[in-house]
Scaffold this motif. Sequence first.
Motif, short mmCIF file in Angstrom:
data_model
loop_
_atom_site.label_atom_id
_atom_site.label_comp_id
_atom_site.label_asym_id
_atom_site.label_seq_id
_atom_site.Cartn_x
_atom_site.Cartn_y
_atom_site.Cartn_z
N GLU A 262 0.83 -1.21 0.00
CA GLU A 262 0.00 0.00 0.00
C GLU A 262 0.86 1.26 0.00
O GLU A 262 0.55 2.24 -0.69
CB GLU A 262 -0.93 -0.01 1.21
N THR A 270 -4.96 3.96 -2.39
CA THR A 270 -5.63 2.75 -1.91
C THR A 270 -6.99 3.06 -1.34
O THR A 270 -7.80 2.17 -1.15
CB THR A 270 -4.78 2.07 -0.84
N GLU A 274 -8.67 7.58 -8.15
CA GLU A 274 -8.18 7.10 -9.42
C GLU A 274 -7.66 8.26 -10.25
O GLU A 274 -8.21 9.37 -10.21
CB GLU A 274 -9.27 6.37 -10.20
N SER A 286 -6.31 -1.46 -14.26
CA SER A 286 -6.40 -1.85 -12.87
C SER A 286 -5.22 -2.75 -12.52
O SER A 286 -4.80 -3.59 -13.34
CB SER A 286 -7.71 -2.59 -12.59
N PRO A 288 -2.88 -4.69 -9.02
CA PRO A 288 -2.69 -4.92 -7.58
C PRO A 288 -1.79 -3.83 -7.01
O PRO A 288 -0.76 -3.50 -7.61
CB PRO A 288 -2.00 -6.30 -7.53
N THR A 289 -2.17 -3.28 -5.90
CA THR A 289 -1.39 -2.19 -5.31
C THR A 289 0.03 -2.65 -4.99
O THR A 289 0.24 -3.66 -4.34
CB THR A 289 -2.06 -1.70 -4.02
N SER A 349 -0.28 1.89 -8.41
CA SER A 349 -1.41 2.21 -7.54
C SER A 349 -2.57 1.33 -8.04
O SER A 349 -2.40 0.57 -9.00
CB SER A 349 -1.75 3.69 -7.67
N PRO A 350 -3.73 1.39 -7.40
CA PRO A 350 -4.83 0.52 -7.87
C PRO A 350 -5.18 0.71 -9.34
O PRO A 350 -5.65 -0.22 -9.99
CB PRO A 350 -5.99 0.91 -6.97
#
Length: 608
Positions: A262, A270, A274, A286, A288-289, A349-350
């Motif tokens: 994170e 997180t 966006e 998209s 995974p962080t 980031s996400p």
Amino acid sequence: MMRAPTYTPTFTPVEAYHARFTAPSGPTLGNTIGRVLVAGGADLNQMSSIHAAIQALTDDTAGRARALQDKAALTNLVDTHAGLNGGAAVATQPQALDELTKIQAAGQAALGTPGMITAYDQQIGPALNDAANQITGHALRQAGVERQAVTDQELQSAQQAAASAWQDPARFVQGLDTVKAIAAGQTGNAENEDDRAAVVRTAVGGAVAKAVGQALAAGEPEFAAHIMGGWGDTLAPAAYQVAVARLGQAAQTQRMASIFGEAAGGNAQTAGAETPPPSPDAIAISAPTGAAVHPIAGGTVTALDGAPDNATVRILHPDGSSTAYGGLGMAAVAPGDLVTPGHVIGSASPVITLAATSPAGDAADAGTLLRNAGGIGAVIGQADTPRSWDISAMRDRIAQRGDLSPEDQVLATNFAVRRMTADQAQLAANDAGAGRSIVSLFAASPDSIRHAADLPADLAAQMSPTALARVDAALRGAAQAATTPAPDNATALRLELLQRQSPDIFSQVNLAPLIGTVNPADLARIAENQAAVATGQDARDPQDRRTAILDAVAQHEVMNANSLPDEALPAIQNRADTLLRLNRIDPGDRTTIGNAVTDAIQSQIGQS
């Protein structure tokens, strides 16, 4: 029972234990006394009983002597058989017993009278029975050991098979049932039902412990906890405590890794924020962080905007097109770095964005470029891929987490430092290893490697983006240089002194950026020595005058705790070499060489 291996007897043949023992021939104690008596005129009829007694004593002595000799053979035979284990002891039992019979038969055949044989049998009989009992007992015990070993192996295989199925509940339960059945078959000697149940529970617990360990090793503490919840009661108390401790440690590590990811992803992102695509032709991805972000094509990093938070990395590609990767939680490159698709340019980031421009500078369809590159997998990598980090920024991000307790703050910071330090060490090791390979390639064919684009793709990807840019500059400089660096210049000699004084530091030096600065042959030799040092071996320097001089210079610097000026090293080396050559000093005469080096240093430093 496992089939015994073919066994070649090692017993010494009976004939080798003793020489042939024959009954006395010619004069004996009895007939010698008889002759004496006849010569003296004695009546032999009256002496017959004496003669018989003497003969009986002679026979008894001979039989006992032979029995004593053969008892030693029996002992040797028993000891030899006792040294055999498992199937070998079982397989050779008949042969060993047959050897006992042969020893007795040979002993009887070697004796000349019934009296001798009777005395022999009286002495050897109990020893033969004892030897036979020992051989048979050892064979029976080893047969039991062999059976137990086979059963234990079968149980261990069943436990491993069950544990390997930890991700499949049905197969895992089926495997545990197999373990139970095998363990139940081993309980024949158990005194009561409780003892039998304990044996089965211990066997099942062994499989459960293995399954928990495999789940934890695979990074699945939730699976491990599920297994513990269903079958934890089969573990012994100590094993249960160990498993619980490992579960706790794994859960904590997973939580710290999540906090680290994170932080790498930018913390604020997180929460759901966006970054919108910068243009209609750009796309949002998209991710995974904290996952690694890779470029879809190689090129030069031209700009880094918004760092360290919500960073955008811009890359210029060789054909003049460019791509921009926005919404990065943290960048892992800097302007001027050279990247390939195998490099990590930042942490996700996400949601990240991808925008592109054509060689003419017009907006390009980023979606089409991404599909042509292989899809999202070409851009989004693994969270644990090593990369360059902004350690200070990561510390600050963890410290800003208001939802963490002071203890978790410390744990998360320590985890982050360990991870980032390990990544830096891995990148440095990769740079050094790739650097050695590049040096070797350049030394073998300097005209065919004129810039980084000429390197094999996997070799270029192994080197960090910053180091690759330095190597590219070195290769271009060497290609444009009018002359080749002279052998044994100041840089080369300083590297060889570092090799002697600080092998660990020397092994981490990236030699490739020194192309064009050091003579190619010197650099290739130094690379060979570095490879040897990096693997814990001795450097491959020849034992000649040059090596001895450099050893003496290195020792001088260490003893005086002072480094000589780099620019003076070639002159010092040349002067010492001249002195030693003119005086024909043997390379093994380290005292004289040390004195010559001291004179050369004093002379050179005095001129500077």
